[in-house]
Enzyme design. Structure first.
Site, PDB file in Angstrom:
ATOM      1  N   SER A 220     -56.520  -4.151  43.411  1.00 49.33           N
ATOM      2  CA  SER A 220     -55.497  -3.399  42.684  1.00 49.33           C
ATOM      3  C   SER A 220     -56.112  -2.101  42.193  1.00 49.33           C
ATOM      4  CB  SER A 220     -54.931  -4.227  41.535  1.00 49.33           C
ATOM      5  OG  SER A 220     -55.908  -4.465  40.552  1.00 49.33           O
ATOM      6  N   LEU A 221     -55.327  -1.024  42.292  1.00 45.32           N
ATOM      7  CA  LEU A 221     -55.875   0.319  42.080  1.00 45.32           C
ATOM      8  C   LEU A 221     -55.064   1.117  41.070  1.00 45.32           C
ATOM      9  CD1 LEU A 221     -56.422   1.059  45.901  1.00 45.32           C
ATOM     10  CD2 LEU A 221     -58.168   0.306  44.262  1.00 45.32           C
ATOM     11  N   ALA A 223     -52.412   3.182  39.274  1.00 46.17           N
ATOM     12  CA  ALA A 223     -51.322   3.999  39.810  1.00 46.17           C
ATOM     13  C   ALA A 223     -51.461   4.249  41.308  1.00 46.17           C
ATOM     14  CB  ALA A 223     -51.265   5.323  39.055  1.00 46.17           C
ATOM     15  N   ASP A 224     -52.644   4.018  41.877  1.00 46.40           N
ATOM     16  CA  ASP A 224     -52.836   4.169  43.331  1.00 46.40           C
ATOM     17  C   ASP A 224     -52.380   2.944  44.106  1.00 46.40           C
ATOM     18  OD1 ASP A 224     -54.028   6.806  43.704  1.00 46.40           O
ATOM     19  OD2 ASP A 224     -55.649   6.025  42.462  1.00 46.40           O
ATOM     20  N   ASP A 252     -52.047  -9.049  36.517  1.00 47.91           N
ATOM     21  CA  ASP A 252     -51.628 -10.460  36.533  1.00 47.91           C
ATOM     22  C   ASP A 252     -50.253 -10.587  37.189  1.00 47.91           C
ATOM     23  OD1 ASP A 252     -53.933 -10.641  34.983  1.00 47.91           O
ATOM     24  OD2 ASP A 252     -52.806 -10.537  33.109  1.00 47.91           O
TER      25      ASP A 252
HETATM   26  N1  ADP Z   1     -49.899   3.738  35.995  1.00 53.70           N
HETATM   27  C1  ADP Z   1     -49.363   2.914  36.922  1.00 53.70           C
HETATM   28  N2  ADP Z   1     -48.319   3.346  37.678  1.00 53.70           N
HETATM   29  C2  ADP Z   1     -47.780   2.541  38.618  1.00 53.70           C
HETATM   30  N3  ADP Z   1     -48.209   1.291  38.886  1.00 53.70           N
HETATM   31  C3  ADP Z   1     -49.236   0.828  38.182  1.00 53.70           C
HETATM   32  C4  ADP Z   1     -49.882   1.608  37.158  1.00 53.70           C
HETATM   33  N4  ADP Z   1     -50.874   0.871  36.622  1.00 53.70           N
HETATM   34  C5  ADP Z   1     -50.854  -0.310  37.283  1.00 53.70           C
HETATM   35  N5  ADP Z   1     -49.878  -0.342  38.213  1.00 53.70           N
HETATM   36  C6  ADP Z   1     -49.512  -1.447  39.101  1.00 53.70           C
HETATM   37  O1  ADP Z   1     -50.095  -2.649  38.600  1.00 53.70           O
HETATM   38  C7  ADP Z   1     -51.061  -3.145  39.521  1.00 53.70           C
HETATM   39  C8  ADP Z   1     -52.268  -3.693  38.764  1.00 53.70           C
HETATM   40  O2  ADP Z   1     -52.855  -2.668  37.977  1.00 53.70           O
HETATM   41  P1  ADP Z   1     -54.450  -2.528  37.823  1.00 53.70           P
HETATM   42  O3  ADP Z   1     -54.661  -1.612  36.672  1.00 53.70           O
HETATM   43  O4  ADP Z   1     -55.037  -2.141  39.121  1.00 53.70           O
HETATM   44  O5  ADP Z   1     -54.889  -4.038  37.539  1.00 53.70           O
HETATM   45  P2  ADP Z   1     -55.542  -4.755  36.271  1.00 53.70           P
HETATM   46  O6  ADP Z   1     -54.409  -4.873  35.278  1.00 53.70           O
HETATM   47  O7  ADP Z   1     -55.984  -6.073  36.811  1.00 53.70           O
HETATM   48  O8  ADP Z   1     -56.678  -3.889  35.793  1.00 53.70           O
HETATM   49  C9  ADP Z   1     -51.385  -1.987  40.457  1.00 53.70           C
HETATM   50  O9  ADP Z   1     -51.801  -2.470  41.718  1.00 53.70           O
HETATM   51  C10 ADP Z   1     -50.063  -1.253  40.507  1.00 53.70           C
HETATM   52  O10 ADP Z   1     -49.190  -1.883  41.419  1.00 53.70           O
HETATM   53  O1  FBP Z   2     -60.339 -12.208  30.075  1.00 58.22           O
HETATM   54  P1  FBP Z   2     -60.424 -10.741  29.802  1.00 58.22           P
HETATM   55  O2  FBP Z   2     -61.016  -9.964  30.927  1.00 58.22           O
HETATM   56  O3  FBP Z   2     -61.089 -10.437  28.484  1.00 58.22           O
HETATM   57  O4  FBP Z   2     -58.950 -10.205  29.699  1.00 58.22           O
HETATM   58  C1  FBP Z   2     -58.010 -10.785  28.835  1.00 58.22           C
HETATM   59  C2  FBP Z   2     -56.852  -9.874  28.655  1.00 58.22           C
HETATM   60  O5  FBP Z   2     -56.329  -9.566  29.919  1.00 58.22           O
HETATM   61  C3  FBP Z   2     -54.918  -9.742  29.938  1.00 58.22           C
HETATM   62  O6  FBP Z   2     -54.656 -10.925  30.637  1.00 58.22           O
HETATM   63  C4  FBP Z   2     -54.277  -8.540  30.576  1.00 58.22           C
HETATM   64  O7  FBP Z   2     -54.815  -8.361  31.858  1.00 58.22           O
HETATM   65  P2  FBP Z   2     -54.854  -6.981  32.632  1.00 58.22           P
HETATM   66  O8  FBP Z   2     -54.446  -5.889  31.695  1.00 58.22           O
HETATM   67  O9  FBP Z   2     -56.230  -6.820  33.152  1.00 58.22           O
HETATM   68  O10 FBP Z   2     -53.878  -7.182  33.735  1.00 58.22           O
HETATM   69  C5  FBP Z   2     -54.501  -9.898  28.502  1.00 58.22           C
HETATM   70  O11 FBP Z   2     -53.406 -10.757  28.353  1.00 58.22           O
HETATM   71  C6  FBP Z   2     -55.743 -10.449  27.843  1.00 58.22           C
HETATM   72  O12 FBP Z   2     -55.820 -10.059  26.513  1.00 58.22           O
END
Ligand code: ADP
Ligand code: FBP
Length: 312
Positions: A220-221, A223-224, A252
């Site tokens: 997952s990237l 906004a990319d 998630d």
């Molecule tokens: N700023 C954003 N704009 C659009 N989609 C987003 C944005 N941030 C996250 N997403 C969506 O959510 C997914 C997960 O976000 P990401 O930040 O990569 O994961 P994580 O929450 O595990 O760090 C992305 O693959 C994308 O589809």
């Molecule tokens: O286990 P970690 O890496 O500390 O992350 C826990 C946090 O991640 C979350 O599950 C959110 O996950 P993401 O923002 O990475 O998608 C929150 O609910 C929780 O507070």
């Protein structure tokens, strides 16, 4: 049924502030309390979309009780394992432009006995699961070898294992032969020791994780968007969000949507991206319902241009 495992769950408190200023008293414009932790969120998202799921969580102290109450109120099927320590609270400060600042506690120590009890609950419930999804950071206590052993036992028993974690826990899932891993950009960079600048770099890093044992890699990237590398090839997709509200839990939601749609091919990636985008448009770590999903803005393409630069 999809079994989720959150070894270090939390009560998530999100405060919406006009602007983050160090050293000032800030007044929150709005606040939300949600049950938290990555596997917990996957279960919440699945439930909100009619997919059966059970969440395994160690819980303790007043926050542990609150977490159980919040999950019961949402109707999440729970396997709660009592522990001596206090379940953590994680804080999110969300600004109007979508910038999110998170403070995550380390979480309570899981003793060897408690980790063995959680592992037993997982291995027993896994017999009835289509997927076992282990997500989030490891709490203090269990050694990485103990975690790797749990992953290996699940894979050895014929379970389809997905791991969404970071650092050594992610690599342990890969080495155990997890059918799926879901690193975000930072976790992917840490896993391969190189910061990706282009989609080609991301694909190369995913291929390295497959060569090390993972069946499929969903990177997952932000906004990319996201990239899927599996035995069928490479897919990339984006799901633009006009007004990002909170990215907490977006990864998630992406993982939950991908699993709900069969965890394979363009249809599953499209679904994951629609769930991820919807989560970003919602406050706190609220998980999307079918009414929040809009698949019309999702674009998925095979074999993306490797020179495309990452922005986020
Ligand atoms: N700023 C954003 N704009 C659009 N989609 C987003 C944005 N941030 C996250 N997403 C969506 O959510 C997914 C997960 O976000 P990401 O930040 O990569 O994961 P994580 O929450 O595990 O760090 C992305 O693959 C994308 O589809
Ligand atoms: O286990 P970690 O890496 O500390 O992350 C826990 C946090 O991640 C979350 O599950 C959110 O996950 P993401 O923002 O990475 O998608 C929150 O609910 C929780 O507070």
């Amino acid at each position: 049924m999809i079994l989720t495992v959150t070894l270090n769950p939390s009560v998530d408190r999100a405060l919406e502030v006009d602007a983050l200023v160090r050293g000032e008293v800030l007044r929150a414009a709005d606040s939300h309390i949600d049950p938290g932790g990555k596997g917990v969120n996957v279960s919440r998202a699945l439930l909100a979309n009619g997919v059966r799921s059970t969440a395994v969580v160690p819980t303790g102290g007043a926050e542990g009780e609150q977490l159980v109450d919040l999950l019961n109120a949402e109707g999440v099927d729970l396997l709660s394992v009592p522990i001596a320590g206090r379940t953590r609270s994680n804080i999110t400060l969300a600004e109007p432009d979508g910038t999110v600042t998170k403070i995550n506690e380390a979480g309570p120590v899981l003793s060897d006995t408690e980790f063995a009890q959680v592992s037993k609950a997982v291995l027993d419930a896994a017999e009835h699961a289509d997927w076992v999804v282990i997500c989030g950071s490891l709490p203090p206590g269990p050694s990485i070898d103990a975690f790797a052993d749990l992953c290996s036992r699940l894979v050895g028993a014929g379970n389809r294992l997905a791991v969404d974690s970071s650092g050594p826990a992610l690599l342990a899932g890969v080495a155990a032969g997890a059918a799926l891993v879901k690193p975000n950009r930072e976790e992917l960079a840490e896993a391969v020791g190189a910061e990706p600048a282009t989609l080609g770099d991301v694909v190369e890093a995913c291929r390295r994780l497959r060569a090390a044992g993972a069946g499929a890699v969903l990177a997952s990237l932000g906004a990319d968007g996201a990239v899927l590398v599996d035995a069928d090839g490479v897919l990339a997709g984006v799901s633009p969000v006009s007004v990002p509200r909170s990215t907490v839990g977006a990864g998630d939601a992406l993982l939950a949507g991908f699993l709900a749609a069969g965890a394979r091919g363009a249809a599953a990636l499209t679904e994951g991206l629609a769930w991820g985008a919807a989560a970003v448009s919602l406050p706190g770590s609220r998980m999307p319902t079918p009414a929040d999903l809009d698949r019309t803005h999702v674009r998925v393409t095979p074999d993306p241009d490797p020179s495309r630069l990452l922005h986020s």
